[in-house]
Design a protein around this motif. Structure first.
Motif: not given
Length: 394
Positions: A117-131
């Motif tokens: 929402r602040e215009g920042i490009s994000v790579l969001a990483v998590d190891r849990d498939p459902l999450t």
């Protein structure tokens, strides 16, 4: 809700329509509601929708109106950053000139949403498939999927060298509840620190109870409270090396000091006309002395974080009270005093006392039209009751 297939069913047209029907449903009517809904929908879908509706209601306290459009898991609701804190941190990253960020251990995407929402490009990483599926659905539901890429992976495998900043939110809960040892976080704090050191800017979200001696010398350690409740601590890399600070939301007031210039604990002094209750973030950051200096006061006891002064000063970092009575701890005397003052509403605060506020309140048998605040504490080592009321604006 831990079944990916059941979650995906909620993303279908039928699932979304069912969730819309359950908006603002009364949990007390859930049994009858479930019976009715199962006449037209598969039982598994109804169960998943009801569980999601309950999670949305719980999440409203953290996410406000967005919760009605978002998706959650039980752990996600519990561990996600509340919107006010995430938005504050995103503004800080933007102020640092960050345009791209790797969000490691992204959970359901609360911080990624605020950053996008602040215009920042994000790579969001998590190891849990459902999450990851939930985080992806949240980015889409809020119209931010062009700025948020969700990747299922072990954070240790992610190359963050092309990003302006790194944010790490290690899991601090296990099968037995909260984890207090930073090296038992997932990933461990030591790994997160090394990952942060590789980026131009970084922030690590940690538990507020982290001891100061565990904070690396090169970071800015910030404790954040929201409406008076301490929510988290953050270790910032690349901003104010070797400093401790407190930020109070929603106002956004920030107080900080370099380690080398932090004031020594103020001297104890007799209780004056006013008592200042420092915000919890100020206490955690060990900045009570700075507040005491601002209000011209001292401590009521060497081990108690209450500041007293003869004058009323305006400060965003502490709540002032005018003290009317200072008595040794004595339940009968307090009861008689409150009866004489016609106190029917009593706020009980404690610091340095083993007495439970609710138990004391019951013993008072309050009656009357007036209100008061009593502080159960120690003054110069002696158990004490300080009676007063919130001070008017200075």
């Amino acid at each position: 809700m831990n079944d990916p297939a059941a979650f995906r069913a909620l993303l279908t047209d039928e699932g979304r329509a069912l969730l819309a029907e359950l908006h603002d449903h009364d949990p007390a009517d859930e049994l009858a509601l479930a019976t009715r809904l199962r006449r037209g929908h598969a039982p598994g879908l109804v169960s998943a929708a009801l569980a999601q509706a309950r999670l949305r209601q719980r999440a409203a306290a953290k996410f406000g109106a967005d919760a009605a459009r978002m998706f959650f898991t039980p752990n996600g609701v519990e561990q996600a950053t509340r919107t006010s804190v995430a938005a504050y941190r995103a503004r800080e990253f933007k102020g640092l000139g960050v345009r791209s960020l790797a969000d490691l251990c992204c959970g359901i995407g609360g911080d990624a949403i605020a950053l996008a929402r602040e215009g920042i490009s994000v790579l969001a990483v998590d190891r849990d498939p459902l999450t990851c599926e939930v985080a992806r659905a949240n980015a889409e539901a809020l119209g931010l999927d062009e700025l948020i890429e969700v990747r299922e992976a072990d954070v240790a495998e992610i190359d963050t060298s092309s990003y302006d900043a790194v944010f790490v939110d290690p899991a601090r809960r296990g099968g037995r509840g909260r984890i207090f040892d930073p090296e038992a976080y997932s990933p461990p704090l030591s790994w997160a620190i090394e990952a942060a050191r590789k980026a131009p800017h970084a922030a690590l979200k940690i538990a507020p109870g982290i001891p100061h001696e565990a904070v690396p010398d090169e970071v800015y350690a910030e404790w954040i409270s929201d409406s008076g409740d301490v929510k988290e601590a953050v270790l910032w890399f690349g901003t104010r090396p070797g400093a401790f600070g407190a930020t109070l939301l929603p106002a956004g007031a920030s107080l900080w000091s370099a380690r080398a210039t932090m004031l020594p604990d103020p001297e104890p002094r007799p209780v004056g006309r006013f008592l200042y209750e420092p915000d919890g973030a100020v206490i955690r950051a060990h900045l009570v002395a700075e507040v005491a200096k601002d209000v011209g006061g001292g401590l009521i006891d060497p081990m108690i974080a209450y500041v007293t002064s003869d004058e009323l000063h305006s400060t965003p970092y502490a709540t002032p009270y005018e003290i009317t009575d200072h008595i040794p701890f004595n339940v009968k005397k307090l009861k008689a005093l409150l009866r004489e003052r016609e106190v029917g509403i009593l706020t009980v605060k404690k610091r340095g006392s083993a007495v439970e506020p609710e138990e004391l309140r019951k013993k008072m048998k309050l009656q009357g039209r007036n209100s008061a605040t009593v502080f159960l504490t120690r003054v110069a080592g002696a158990p004490t009751m300080l009676v007063g009321h919130p001070a008017p604006p200075a």
